[in-house]
Motif scaffolding. Sequence first.
Motif, PDB file in Angstrom:
ATOM      1  N   LYS A  30       0.863  -1.185   0.000  1.00 53.63           N
ATOM      2  CA  LYS A  30       0.000   0.000   0.000  1.00 53.63           C
ATOM      3  C   LYS A  30       0.894   1.228   0.000  1.00 53.63           C
ATOM      4  N   GLU A  31       0.681   2.043  -1.000  1.00 52.90           N
ATOM      5  CA  GLU A  31       1.466   3.269  -1.058  1.00 52.90           C
ATOM      6  C   GLU A  31       0.856   4.324  -0.130  1.00 52.90           C
ATOM      7  N   LYS A  32       1.684   5.209   0.299  1.00 53.44           N
ATOM      8  CA  LYS A  32       1.239   6.262   1.220  1.00 53.44           C
ATOM      9  C   LYS A  32       0.079   7.063   0.594  1.00 53.44           C
ATOM     10  N   ASN A  33      -0.954   7.291   1.383  1.00 51.53           N
ATOM     11  CA  ASN A  33      -2.151   8.042   0.983  1.00 51.53           C
ATOM     12  C   ASN A  33      -3.030   7.305  -0.038  1.00 51.53           C
ATOM     13  N   ALA A  34      -2.721   6.066  -0.355  1.00 52.39           N
ATOM     14  CA  ALA A  34      -3.566   5.309  -1.295  1.00 52.39           C
ATOM     15  C   ALA A  34      -4.662   4.604  -0.515  1.00 52.39           C
ATOM     16  N   ASP A  35      -5.814   4.445  -1.150  1.00 47.24           N
ATOM     17  CA  ASP A  35      -6.940   3.765  -0.504  1.00 47.24           C
ATOM     18  C   ASP A  35      -6.946   2.264  -0.763  1.00 47.24           C
TER      19      ASP A  35
END
Length: 195
Positions: A30-35
Motif C-alpha cells: 500500500k502506497e502512502k495516501n492510497a486507498d
Amino acid sequence: YTIDNLPTFVYEAGENRNGKVTINVTGENKEKNADNYEQISKPIEIIVKPEVTSEISFTQVQEGIEDGQMAKVQLNVIKADPSEKFESVIVKVGAGVAVYYNGGTKLAMNAGKDGENTIWIVPINSKGELPDIFFKGSEHLAGNINYDIIVNVKDGDEKSTKEFKDNTVYIKEVADGVTIDPTKTGIDKNAFEWT
C-alpha cells in the motif's frame, strides 16, 4: 523495486514429513495516501529429504577364526519407524574379506571397489528384516577387520541411507602352517629340518 529487511522464513518439517511441499507466499503493498492494496502471490515448492529415523544397532556376536569359522555381526532395529522400509545393506570392507548372509550360507553380491575397499550388497528378506552379516577372510587372514555399513531405506517415494562408519570385526589368529620335514639335515644327523 525490492523491499529490504524482509523477515527470513524457515520451514520446519513435522515428524515423518518428507517429499514435496508447496508454500504460497503472498505480499501486500500500500502506497502512502492510497486507498487500495496491491497484492501478489506466488507458490514456492521445496523438497524435504527424508532422514532415516529408525534406530539401528549392531554388535559382533561371534568371533571369526582364521581359515575357519566366520565372524558374525547382528543388526537390530531398536526403534522402528513404520513409514520406513529397508531395501538393502551395503558393506564396505578391505580386500581379502568376503561377506555372507542367510546364516552364512549365501555370498553377498560383489559390487566392485571403492578405493581400497570391496563393496558387498546384502538383500533384505521378504519380511523386511535386517540381515545378520558374516565376514570370511581369505586364507591366513586374521586380526581386526575394518568395515562400513550403509542401510538403504525407502520412505514413501523417497530413498535415504543410514551410515555406520569405522567399525571393526575380529578374526582370531591360529598358529598353523608349520611342519617338520621327516628327513634329517646334512649338518646335524639328529636335527630335523623345519619348513
